[in-house]
Scaffold this motif. Structure first.
Motif, mmCIF file in Angstrom:
data_model
loop_
_atom_site.group_PDB
_atom_site.id
_atom_site.type_symbol
_atom_site.label_atom_id
_atom_site.label_comp_id
_atom_site.label_asym_id
_atom_site.label_seq_id
_atom_site.Cartn_x
_atom_site.Cartn_y
_atom_site.Cartn_z
ATOM 1 N N ASN A 146 -14.615 21.101 -12.946
ATOM 2 C CA ASN A 146 -14.875 22.406 -12.339
ATOM 3 C C ASN A 146 -15.442 22.335 -10.934
ATOM 4 N N GLY A 147 -15.661 21.144 -10.421
ATOM 5 C CA GLY A 147 -16.229 21.015 -9.088
ATOM 6 C C GLY A 147 -15.385 20.118 -8.207
ATOM 7 N N LEU A 148 -16.060 19.416 -7.290
ATOM 8 C CA LEU A 148 -15.402 18.632 -6.253
ATOM 9 C C LEU A 148 -16.075 17.272 -6.158
ATOM 10 N N VAL A 149 -15.268 16.220 -6.086
ATOM 11 C CA VAL A 149 -15.762 14.886 -5.755
ATOM 12 C C VAL A 149 -15.345 14.599 -4.320
ATOM 13 N N THR A 150 -16.329 14.303 -3.463
ATOM 14 C CA THR A 150 -16.080 14.063 -2.047
ATOM 15 C C THR A 150 -16.511 12.648 -1.692
ATOM 16 N N ILE A 151 -15.627 11.893 -1.052
ATOM 17 C CA ILE A 151 -15.960 10.560 -0.561
ATOM 18 C C ILE A 151 -15.689 10.548 0.932
ATOM 19 N N THR A 152 -16.764 10.449 1.721
ATOM 20 C CA THR A 152 -16.628 10.410 3.176
ATOM 21 C C THR A 152 -16.947 9.032 3.736
ATOM 22 N N GLY A 153 -17.568 8.176 2.937
ATOM 23 C CA GLY A 153 -17.930 6.822 3.332
ATOM 24 C C GLY A 153 -18.463 6.083 2.123
ATOM 25 N N GLY A 154 -18.762 4.803 2.284
ATOM 26 C CA GLY A 154 -19.263 4.042 1.158
ATOM 27 C C GLY A 154 -18.178 3.745 0.145
ATOM 28 N N VAL A 155 -18.602 3.500 -1.106
ATOM 29 C CA VAL A 155 -17.682 3.120 -2.178
ATOM 30 C C VAL A 155 -18.058 3.873 -3.446
ATOM 31 N N LEU A 156 -17.070 4.462 -4.097
ATOM 32 C CA LEU A 156 -17.255 5.076 -5.402
ATOM 33 C C LEU A 156 -16.331 4.363 -6.377
ATOM 34 N N ASN A 157 -16.921 3.561 -7.279
ATOM 35 C CA ASN A 157 -16.163 2.790 -8.254
ATOM 36 C C ASN A 157 -16.242 3.450 -9.625
ATOM 37 N N PHE A 158 -15.096 3.831 -10.164
ATOM 38 C CA PHE A 158 -15.010 4.304 -11.541
ATOM 39 C C PHE A 158 -14.707 3.089 -12.421
ATOM 40 N N ASN A 159 -15.707 2.613 -13.165
ATOM 41 C CA ASN A 159 -15.558 1.384 -13.944
ATOM 42 C C ASN A 159 -15.791 1.605 -15.429
ATOM 43 N N GLY A 160 -15.700 2.834 -15.880
ATOM 44 C CA GLY A 160 -15.983 3.119 -17.278
ATOM 45 C C GLY A 160 -14.780 2.893 -18.171
ATOM 46 N N THR A 161 -14.884 3.417 -19.375
ATOM 47 C CA THR A 161 -13.790 3.346 -20.333
ATOM 48 C C THR A 161 -13.193 4.736 -20.511
ATOM 49 N N GLY A 162 -11.952 4.788 -20.963
ATOM 50 C CA GLY A 162 -11.318 6.077 -21.151
ATOM 51 C C GLY A 162 -10.891 6.688 -19.836
ATOM 52 N N GLY A 173 -12.849 9.185 3.865
ATOM 53 C CA GLY A 173 -13.362 7.916 4.355
ATOM 54 C C GLY A 173 -13.892 7.118 3.187
ATOM 55 N N GLY A 174 -14.311 5.875 3.454
ATOM 56 C CA GLY A 174 -14.834 5.060 2.379
ATOM 57 C C GLY A 174 -13.754 4.620 1.419
ATOM 58 N N THR A 175 -14.168 4.284 0.178
ATOM 59 C CA THR A 175 -13.246 3.707 -0.800
ATOM 60 C C THR A 175 -13.446 4.339 -2.168
ATOM 61 N N LEU A 176 -12.336 4.721 -2.787
ATOM 62 C CA LEU A 176 -12.321 5.067 -4.202
ATOM 63 C C LEU A 176 -11.790 3.836 -4.925
ATOM 64 N N GLY A 177 -12.666 3.176 -5.707
ATOM 65 C CA GLY A 177 -12.284 1.932 -6.347
ATOM 66 C C GLY A 177 -12.572 1.940 -7.828
ATOM 67 N N GLY A 178 -12.557 0.742 -8.411
ATOM 68 C CA GLY A 178 -12.833 0.573 -9.818
ATOM 69 C C GLY A 178 -11.586 0.285 -10.631
ATOM 70 N N SER A 179 -11.773 0.266 -11.957
ATOM 71 C CA SER A 179 -10.692 -0.073 -12.879
ATOM 72 C C SER A 179 -10.384 1.038 -13.865
ATOM 73 N N ASN A 180 -11.088 2.163 -13.763
ATOM 74 C CA ASN A 180 -10.931 3.292 -14.679
ATOM 75 C C ASN A 180 -9.870 4.259 -14.141
ATOM 76 N N LEU A 181 -8.929 4.697 -14.983
ATOM 77 C CA LEU A 181 -7.970 5.710 -14.569
ATOM 78 C C LEU A 181 -8.706 6.991 -14.192
ATOM 79 N N VAL A 182 -8.440 7.492 -12.992
ATOM 80 C CA VAL A 182 -9.026 8.733 -12.498
ATOM 81 C C VAL A 182 -7.932 9.786 -12.468
ATOM 82 N N SER A 183 -8.098 10.859 -13.221
ATOM 83 C CA SER A 183 -7.095 11.910 -13.305
ATOM 84 C C SER A 183 -7.635 13.169 -12.646
ATOM 85 N N VAL A 184 -6.930 13.632 -11.595
ATOM 86 C CA VAL A 184 -7.348 14.814 -10.838
ATOM 87 C C VAL A 184 -6.474 15.985 -11.276
ATOM 88 N N SER A 185 -7.104 16.987 -11.880
ATOM 89 C CA SER A 185 -6.320 18.062 -12.494
ATOM 90 C C SER A 185 -5.874 19.129 -11.505
#
Length: 231
Positions: A146-162, A173-185
């Motif tokens: 229901n909200g917004l994920v904003t990455i303007t710099g740095g690193v955001l790693n999604f490393n969870g399960t599911g 800017g920055g990096t969206l990383g990790g090993s977790n599937l990220v689904s944007v609806s």
């Protein structure tokens, strides 16, 4: 100015106001908010200092003002961090497994240091969850709905399960990383920075890829299942 060198424990209702640099955390300064405690930040201010820790097992709340409040001590969060208005920013990293939420029009901002947020952490609300200069490692299962994920710099790693469920994503800017599937609806806007997520970033809604004075780097997996406009 007010200086915290020792241990301050809140178990009740604490209202925290002030002005820029009016509160100084020494390296040994610790503010612990117990599970029974509520700390309400009522002014737009920045703390100052070379260290310190905020341990939050209760409710840490920013309310009533539309500007930015920046806390310079490391955050150890097992409770709830809420931005009801304005921007609540943490500039020195942290850890924990508590909740972060932002109401519509408000922002929780991780702006510096390294955050290791383990299993049990939840991020929610109709507002904005922003990473602009920090390294954020997200473990567990996340539903940033229901909200917004904003990455303007740095690193955001999604490393969870599911599945990491995100409603709206803005990567400039920055990096969206990790090993977790990220689904944007809903909407994805990618205008700069890097996608280096091996689990994949799946675009399900109306998405836009268009660099404006920035380069865009794809090292990971990008999946389109919706309407993608690429300029």
């Amino acid at each position: 100015n007010m200086y915290l060198y020792g241990l301050l424990i809140n178990a009740g209702q604490l209202t925290w106001g002030g002005s820029i640099d009016s509160f100084v955390f020494n390296s040994s300064g610790t503010l612990n908010n117990l599970a029974s405690g509520t700390i309400t930040l009522t002014n737009d201010f920045s703390t100052f200092g070379s260290g310190g820790t905020i341990g939050n097992a209760g409710l840490l709340l920013k309310a009533g003002t539309s500007g930015t409040t920046t806390l310079s001590a490391a955050l150890v969060n097992s409770g709830a961090v809420q931005a009801q208005s304005g921007v609540l920013s943490f500039s020195s990293g942290g850890s924990g497994s508590g909740n972060f939420s932002a109401a519509g029009g408000a922002t929780v901002d991780l702006s510096g240091g390294t955050f290791n947020l383990g299993t049990g952490t939840s991020i929610s609300g109709a507002g904005n969850f922003e990473v602009d200069a920090a390294t954020v490692n997200l473990g567990g299962t996340y539903a940033v709905t229901n909200g917004l994920v904003t990455i303007t710099g740095g690193v955001l790693n999604f490393n969870g399960t599911g599945l990491a469920a995100v409603t709206n994503l803005n990567l400039s800017g920055g990096t969206l990383g990790g090993s977790n599937l990220v689904s944007v609806s809903a909407a994805t806007t990618w205008s700069g920075g890097t996608i280096n997520n091996t689990g994949g970033v799946r675009l399900n809604g109306a998405s836009s890829l268009s660099a404006v004075n920035n380069n865009m780097y794809l090292y990971g997996l990008l999946i389109n299942a919706g309407q993608l406009t690429w300029g």
